[in-house]
Scaffold this motif. Sequence first.
Motif, mmCIF file in Angstrom:
data_model
loop_
_atom_site.group_PDB
_atom_site.id
_atom_site.type_symbol
_atom_site.label_atom_id
_atom_site.label_comp_id
_atom_site.label_asym_id
_atom_site.label_seq_id
_atom_site.Cartn_x
_atom_site.Cartn_y
_atom_site.Cartn_z
ATOM 1 N N VAL A 146 -11.091 10.632 7.753
ATOM 2 C CA VAL A 146 -9.731 10.390 7.280
ATOM 3 C C VAL A 146 -8.930 9.735 8.397
ATOM 4 O O VAL A 146 -8.893 10.250 9.525
ATOM 5 C CB VAL A 146 -9.050 11.699 6.838
ATOM 6 N N THR A 147 -8.291 8.602 8.088
ATOM 7 C CA THR A 147 -7.419 7.927 9.035
ATOM 8 C C THR A 147 -5.989 7.950 8.492
ATOM 9 O O THR A 147 -5.731 8.505 7.421
ATOM 10 C CB THR A 147 -7.848 6.466 9.269
ATOM 11 N N ASP A 148 -5.079 7.330 9.227
ATOM 12 C CA ASP A 148 -3.707 7.279 8.753
ATOM 13 C C ASP A 148 -3.528 6.308 7.589
ATOM 14 O O ASP A 148 -2.491 6.318 6.927
ATOM 15 C CB ASP A 148 -2.760 6.888 9.898
ATOM 16 N N ARG A 149 -4.557 5.499 7.310
ATOM 17 C CA ARG A 149 -4.462 4.516 6.231
ATOM 18 C C ARG A 149 -5.315 4.858 5.010
ATOM 19 O O ARG A 149 -5.107 4.291 3.942
ATOM 20 C CB ARG A 149 -4.884 3.140 6.761
ATOM 21 N N GLY A 150 -6.305 5.731 5.180
ATOM 22 C CA GLY A 150 -7.169 6.035 4.057
ATOM 23 C C GLY A 150 -8.293 6.980 4.428
ATOM 24 O O GLY A 150 -8.337 7.529 5.534
ATOM 25 N N ALA A 151 -9.216 7.167 3.491
ATOM 26 C CA ALA A 151 -10.354 8.068 3.697
ATOM 27 C C ALA A 151 -11.627 7.370 3.248
ATOM 28 O O ALA A 151 -11.606 6.535 2.334
ATOM 29 C CB ALA A 151 -10.157 9.363 2.915
ATOM 30 N N PHE A 153 -4.299 5.091 1.446
ATOM 31 C CA PHE A 153 -3.047 5.834 1.366
ATOM 32 C C PHE A 153 -1.866 4.876 1.427
ATOM 33 O O PHE A 153 -1.880 3.912 2.208
ATOM 34 C CB PHE A 153 -2.920 6.822 2.531
ATOM 35 N N ALA A 154 -0.838 5.149 0.626
ATOM 36 C CA ALA A 154 0.382 4.355 0.696
ATOM 37 C C ALA A 154 1.191 4.706 1.935
ATOM 38 O O ALA A 154 1.906 3.863 2.488
ATOM 39 C CB ALA A 154 1.223 4.573 -0.559
ATOM 40 N N GLU A 155 1.058 5.969 2.387
ATOM 41 C CA GLU A 155 1.756 6.438 3.576
ATOM 42 C C GLU A 155 0.826 7.326 4.398
ATOM 43 O O GLU A 155 -0.172 7.842 3.890
ATOM 44 C CB GLU A 155 3.005 7.240 3.187
ATOM 45 N N THR A 156 1.174 7.514 5.652
ATOM 46 C CA THR A 156 0.381 8.381 6.524
ATOM 47 C C THR A 156 0.514 9.833 6.083
ATOM 48 O O THR A 156 1.639 10.326 5.903
ATOM 49 C CB THR A 156 0.850 8.256 7.981
ATOM 50 N N GLY A 216 4.766 11.429 2.198
ATOM 51 C CA GLY A 216 6.144 11.224 1.779
ATOM 52 C C GLY A 216 7.127 11.985 2.642
ATOM 53 O O GLY A 216 6.744 12.764 3.524
ATOM 54 N N ASP A 217 8.396 11.756 2.381
ATOM 55 C CA ASP A 217 9.477 12.351 3.164
ATOM 56 C C ASP A 217 10.348 13.189 2.235
ATOM 57 O O ASP A 217 10.887 12.681 1.241
ATOM 58 C CB ASP A 217 10.300 11.238 3.818
ATOM 59 N N SER A 218 10.503 14.465 2.568
ATOM 60 C CA SER A 218 11.293 15.360 1.715
ATOM 61 C C SER A 218 12.770 14.971 1.694
ATOM 62 O O SER A 218 13.514 15.395 0.805
ATOM 63 C CB SER A 218 11.144 16.805 2.195
ATOM 64 N N ARG A 219 13.196 14.152 2.646
ATOM 65 C CA ARG A 219 14.587 13.726 2.678
ATOM 66 C C ARG A 219 14.864 12.586 1.704
ATOM 67 O O ARG A 219 16.018 12.273 1.419
ATOM 68 C CB ARG A 219 14.969 13.300 4.097
ATOM 69 N N GLU A 220 13.776 11.980 1.203
ATOM 70 C CA GLU A 220 13.909 10.903 0.224
ATOM 71 C C GLU A 220 13.894 11.479 -1.192
ATOM 72 O O GLU A 220 13.381 12.574 -1.439
ATOM 73 C CB GLU A 220 12.772 9.898 0.394
#
Length: 211
Positions: free
Chosen positions: A96-101, A116-119, A136-140
Amino acid sequence: TRVRSSAASDVYKRQVYNARGEEIFLLESGDCYLSVLALNGKGTWLAAGGVTSGGGALGCGIKLHDMTGRQPAVSLSWPDEILLKAQWCGDKLLAVTDRGARVISTDGTVLYEARFAETPTAMAIGEGGTLYTACGDSREAAGVTVTAYDATLAAVGTKTVAERVLSLHTEKNRVLILTENTLLLGDAALTEVSDREAVSYTHLTLPTIFR
């Protein structure tokens, strides 16, 4: 066994010795800064990976070593990606990387891949090769999406939460999602996710939570 390391120039070595002090394995990482090691259940395959900096740009590489010495080592590299985790699932490696698996066979063939769309901010890998990621970001407004992948890295389900996901854990075909204020328990495909109530989790054990 005991492990000793030494460094010379930009080549890093890891030597493994048996109880008699005899060297039984030597790993040279070359220009890769080792950050991830994974040994399969039988102790016959070792995956060693980490950060590379070819051409001034960060990337990652991983090398598969046959500990029995029957097959030569196999190297794979992915520019512009950072290796987060590697785990053997039977005779296949899930990297698993920050871009995909990717699911990789021992000969270095990439059998399955997901992007992955996001890390991921959290992840968990099940014994059968299932993968869970939180992105994703919980602040969004969109919140954080937890995605379930099967052993072929096909996305089989998602769950959106409004809070930051602190950790994921999978066991017995169920997944545990721990957020800042909530403990969620879901099935393998995240089709049914229930709130285990907001409590203090410091005194709970995983068998207690999963029962």
